[in-house]
Scaffold this motif. Structure first.
Motif, PDB file in Angstrom:
ATOM      1  N   GLY A  74      11.373  30.175 -37.243  1.00 11.14           N
ATOM      2  CA  GLY A  74      11.458  29.012 -36.121  1.00 11.14           C
ATOM      3  C   GLY A  74      11.681  30.208 -34.756  1.00 11.14           C
ATOM      4  O   GLY A  74      11.566  29.528 -33.549  1.00 11.14           O
ATOM      5  N   ALA A  75      11.847  31.408 -35.636  1.00  7.11           N
ATOM      6  CA  ALA A  75      11.435  32.400 -34.000  1.00  7.11           C
ATOM      7  C   ALA A  75      10.865  32.457 -32.752  1.00  7.11           C
ATOM      8  O   ALA A  75      11.367  32.675 -31.886  1.00  7.11           O
ATOM      9  N   LYS A  76       9.840  31.957 -33.116  1.00  8.27           N
ATOM     10  CA  LYS A  76       8.380  31.540 -31.806  1.00  8.27           C
ATOM     11  C   LYS A  76       9.447  30.272 -30.813  1.00  8.27           C
ATOM     12  O   LYS A  76       8.471  30.097 -29.506  1.00  8.27           O
ATOM     13  N   GLU A  77       9.690  29.760 -31.788  1.00  8.74           N
ATOM     14  CA  GLU A  77      10.191  28.060 -31.235  1.00  8.74           C
ATOM     15  C   GLU A  77      11.375  29.006 -29.559  1.00  8.74           C
ATOM     16  O   GLU A  77      11.927  28.128 -28.588  1.00  8.74           O
ATOM     17  N   LEU A  78      12.412  30.290 -29.963  1.00 12.16           N
ATOM     18  CA  LEU A  78      12.967  30.796 -29.115  1.00 12.16           C
ATOM     19  C   LEU A  78      12.253  31.642 -28.058  1.00 12.16           C
ATOM     20  O   LEU A  78      11.515  32.564 -28.788  1.00 12.16           O
ATOM     21  N   LEU A  79      13.180  31.503 -26.874  1.00  7.64           N
ATOM     22  CA  LEU A  79      13.066  33.009 -25.809  1.00  7.64           C
ATOM     23  C   LEU A  79      13.808  34.227 -25.821  1.00  7.64           C
ATOM     24  O   LEU A  79      14.969  34.074 -26.784  1.00  7.64           O
ATOM     25  N   TRP A  80      13.293  35.393 -25.893  1.00  3.95           N
ATOM     26  CA  TRP A  80      13.630  36.738 -27.177  1.00  3.95           C
ATOM     27  C   TRP A  80      13.907  37.570 -25.460  1.00  3.95           C
ATOM     28  O   TRP A  80      12.576  37.879 -24.860  1.00  3.95           O
ATOM     29  N   ILE A  81      14.861  38.114 -25.474  1.00  2.00           N
ATOM     30  CA  ILE A  81      14.793  39.385 -24.952  1.00  2.00           C
ATOM     31  C   ILE A  81      15.262  40.613 -25.991  1.00  2.00           C
ATOM     32  O   ILE A  81      16.465  41.193 -26.483  1.00  2.00           O
ATOM     33  N   GLU A  82      13.732  41.296 -26.296  1.00  2.00           N
ATOM     34  CA  GLU A  82      14.317  42.832 -26.868  1.00  2.00           C
ATOM     35  C   GLU A  82      14.533  43.617 -26.647  1.00  2.00           C
ATOM     36  O   GLU A  82      14.964  44.351 -25.759  1.00  2.00           O
ATOM     37  N   THR A  83      15.083  44.068 -28.178  1.00  2.00           N
ATOM     38  CA  THR A  83      16.358  45.596 -27.672  1.00  2.00           C
ATOM     39  C   THR A  83      15.966  46.075 -29.115  1.00  2.00           C
ATOM     40  O   THR A  83      15.859  45.145 -30.185  1.00  2.00           O
ATOM     41  N   PRO A  84      16.154  47.398 -29.150  1.00  2.00           N
ATOM     42  CA  PRO A  84      16.024  48.280 -30.998  1.00  2.00           C
ATOM     43  C   PRO A  84      18.155  47.343 -31.048  1.00  2.00           C
ATOM     44  O   PRO A  84      18.425  46.698 -30.286  1.00  2.00           O
ATOM     45  N   ASP A  85      18.193  47.713 -32.780  1.00  2.00           N
ATOM     46  CA  ASP A  85      18.759  47.124 -32.950  1.00  2.00           C
ATOM     47  C   ASP A  85      20.474  48.013 -32.934  1.00  2.00           C
ATOM     48  O   ASP A  85      20.526  49.006 -33.779  1.00  2.00           O
ATOM     49  N   CYS A  86      21.211  47.654 -31.255  1.00  2.00           N
ATOM     50  CA  CYS A  86      21.163  48.738 -31.189  1.00  2.00           C
ATOM     51  C   CYS A  86      23.120  47.970 -30.331  1.00  2.00           C
ATOM     52  O   CYS A  86      22.153  47.280 -29.503  1.00  2.00           O
ATOM     53  N   GLU A  87      24.249  48.345 -30.623  1.00  2.00           N
ATOM     54  CA  GLU A  87      25.454  47.003 -29.607  1.00  2.00           C
ATOM     55  C   GLU A  87      24.985  47.402 -28.787  1.00  2.00           C
ATOM     56  O   GLU A  87      25.106  47.254 -27.625  1.00  2.00           O
ATOM     57  N   GLU A  88      24.585  48.657 -28.020  1.00  2.00           N
ATOM     58  CA  GLU A  88      24.694  49.680 -26.900  1.00  2.00           C
ATOM     59  C   GLU A  88      24.191  48.535 -25.557  1.00  2.00           C
ATOM     60  O   GLU A  88      24.277  48.204 -24.531  1.00  2.00           O
ATOM     61  N   ASP A  89      22.594  48.712 -26.868  1.00  2.00           N
ATOM     62  CA  ASP A  89      20.541  47.899 -25.450  1.00  2.00           C
ATOM     63  C   ASP A  89      21.566  46.570 -25.617  1.00  2.00           C
ATOM     64  O   ASP A  89      20.482  46.325 -24.691  1.00  2.00           O
ATOM     65  N   ILE A  90      21.685  45.995 -26.827  1.00  2.00           N
ATOM     66  CA  ILE A  90      22.903  44.740 -27.307  1.00  2.00           C
ATOM     67  C   ILE A  90      23.017  44.017 -25.400  1.00  2.00           C
ATOM     68  O   ILE A  90      22.816  43.182 -25.174  1.00  2.00           O
ATOM     69  N   SER A  91      23.930  45.180 -25.595  1.00  2.00           N
ATOM     70  CA  SER A  91      25.216  44.313 -24.622  1.00  2.00           C
ATOM     71  C   SER A  91      24.786  44.624 -22.878  1.00  2.00           C
ATOM     72  O   SER A  91      25.388  44.230 -22.343  1.00  2.00           O
ATOM     73  N   ARG A  92      23.867  46.282 -22.761  1.00  2.00           N
ATOM     74  CA  ARG A  92      23.498  46.079 -21.577  1.00  2.00           C
ATOM     75  C   ARG A  92      22.209  45.378 -21.295  1.00  2.00           C
ATOM     76  O   ARG A  92      22.410  44.788 -19.987  1.00  2.00           O
ATOM     77  N   ALA A  93      21.541  44.521 -22.054  1.00  2.00           N
ATOM     78  CA  ALA A  93      20.811  44.180 -22.316  1.00  2.00           C
ATOM     79  C   ALA A  93      21.316  42.404 -21.388  1.00  2.00           C
ATOM     80  O   ALA A  93      21.203  41.740 -20.801  1.00  2.00           O
ATOM     81  N   MET A  94      21.882  42.218 -22.223  1.00  2.00           N
ATOM     82  CA  MET A  94      23.001  40.813 -21.900  1.00  2.00           C
ATOM     83  C   MET A  94      23.808  40.936 -20.646  1.00  2.00           C
ATOM     84  O   MET A  94      23.747  39.864 -19.706  1.00  2.00           O
ATOM     85  N   GLU A  95      24.354  42.058 -20.400  1.00  2.00           N
ATOM     86  CA  GLU A  95      25.198  41.786 -19.175  1.00  2.00           C
ATOM     87  C   GLU A  95      23.310  41.655 -17.899  1.00  2.00           C
ATOM     88  O   GLU A  95      23.760  41.355 -16.902  1.00  2.00           O
ATOM     89  N   LYS A  96      22.622  42.820 -18.316  1.00  2.00           N
ATOM     90  CA  LYS A  96      21.924  42.857 -16.673  1.00  2.00           C
ATOM     91  C   LYS A  96      20.854  41.144 -17.095  1.00  2.00           C
ATOM     92  O   LYS A  96      20.685  40.891 -15.489  1.00  2.00           O
ATOM     93  N   ALA A  97      20.631  40.131 -17.977  1.00  2.00           N
ATOM     94  CA  ALA A  97      20.605  38.699 -18.624  1.00  2.00           C
ATOM     95  C   ALA A  97      21.358  37.675 -17.268  1.00  2.00           C
ATOM     96  O   ALA A  97      21.312  37.140 -16.283  1.00  2.00           O
TER      97      ALA A  97
END
Length: 390
Positions: A74-97
């Motif tokens: 089901g992953a293909k049914e969702l949109l993705w903002i891909e990042t490495p599995d790193c909390e800081e990278d995920i957090s930065r991507a969230m803030e940017k989005a």
């Protein structure tokens, strides 16, 4: 026909079917884009993926996963903002989005809210299967406990309104500060602030709530401090599972604060797919309901009714030093004065001592009381009313 073409046709057909189903449910507006962090759950990334798919199937929302892309079903049914599995990278991507409007709200497992911002959770109460907002569950609206609970009231009302409840009922959990908060809200209500108090299910009623009331969902918005709300949220959501899996409810809720314009909702690392889906749906609902605007409107209305003066009075009382007062000679205490707050109970006793009335503090079945000799009851009640203690 190539695989890419088949996939595009399949996606288009699914969107048509989804739109038809949404129209049948009455969901005619565009899907709200809500971000969901794809990593960090104690239950694994698959649980986050299941929650996202469940939300997208059951509500008018487009989930945007933020983090390492999953290969799960089901992953293909969702949109993705891909990042490495790193909390800081995920957090930065969230803030940017959020900052660029790529998503309109977000569901996170952790967020460093500034002082003054708190979240309003929603639980499913077991006695009657009714939803109830807990104001609040994470963050803190103020460093002053009573001020925080006052602000939690406005934020809880705004969240309930953004979720579709036009005139939410409010009750205050019987914790430290409850009576002070109730009196402040009564003053605001008397001066024009639109507020509807709910009532306890117990025989004596009233807007001060006991444990029975929150099990029954006696009100739409239950006001408490955020630490108590956090404990309640965990107990309501995981009481059927032994604590390791939060199975019911809508999570710790969307963020609210004065001047705060982002809707970031919180789930815990133990939140299961049903709670994740509920959190995504609640976030989307409050985005549609313009939660941030409603928060500021509630604050403006409260200020017109005298909120600033009340807050100044609370601050002055907090900063005042305790005056040393000698107790009058002890006498038998055969009467009680109710309706006082535990935070000011000793101060109330000293107020009576200053007037030469012997008094003792005690804890009754419904909260703190001041015990006094019966012959002084009328005078003592007047002194405490004049001092704002009851």
């Amino acid at each position: 026909m190539t695989e890419d073409t088949k996939r595009l046709l399949g996606t288009a057909l699914k969107e048509i079917v989804d739109a038809a189903c949404a129209a049948e449910r009455g969901d005619t507006g565009p899907r709200v884009r809500i971000g969901l962090l794809a990593s960090g759950s104690e239950l694994g990334p698959e649980e986050l993926l299941r929650g996202a798919l469940l939300a997208q199937e059951s509500s008018p929302v487009q989930v945007v996963m933020i983090g390492p892309r999953s290969s799960g079903e089901g992953a293909k049914e969702l949109l993705w903002i891909e990042t490495p599995d790193c909390e800081e990278d995920i957090s930065r991507a969230m803030e940017k989005a959020l900052g660029e409007g790529e998503i309109e709200g977000c569901v996170a497992l952790h967020y460093p809210f500034p002082l003054g911002v708190t979240t309003i959770g929603k639980v499913l109460t077991p006695a009657r299967g009714k939803g109830m907002f807990l104001a609040s569950t994470t963050g803190t609206a103020s460093a002053n406990r009573v001020e925080a609970m006052l602000r939690n009231t406005f934020y809880g009302i705004a969240t309930a309104k953004a979720s579709g409840i036009a005139d939410p009922t409010v009750g205050i959990l019987n914790v430290e500060g409850a009576q002070t908060v109730f009196k402040a809200l009564k003053k605001l209500q008397e001066k024009g602030y639109a507020l509807t108090f709910g009532s306890s299910v117990r025989r004596d009623g009233g807007a001060i709530l006991r444990g029975n009331d929150i099990l029954a969902g006696a009100v739409d918005v239950c006001v408490a401090d955020s630490l108590t709300g956090n404990v309640l949220m965990k107990m309501f959501s995981a009481f059927t599972t032994g604590g390791g899996y939060e199975a019911t409810g809508w999570g710790y809720g969307p963020s609210c604060g004065e001047g705060w314009n982002r809707i970031v909702s919180i789930i815990s690392r133990a939140s299961g797919a049903p709670v994740i889906a509920g959190a995504v749906a609640l976030t989307a609902r409050t985005v549609r309901g313009e939660l941030s605007r409603l928060v500021q409107e509630e604050l403006r209305s409260a200020r017109k009714a005298g909120l600033d003066a009340i807050l100044e009075g609370l601050a002055a009382r907090t900063q005042s030093t305790v005056e040393a007062v000698a107790s009058p000679p002890a006498e038998p205490t055969d009467e009680e004065i109710h309706g006082l707050d535990v935070l000011s109970i000793e101060e109330a006793v000293r107020e009576l001592w200053k007037a030469g009335i012997y008094a003792e503090s005690a804890m009754g079945c419904t909260g703190p009381v001041v015990k006094i000799p019966g012959r002084h009851k009328e005078t003592a009640e007047e002194l405490l009313r004049r001092g704002g203690y009851c």
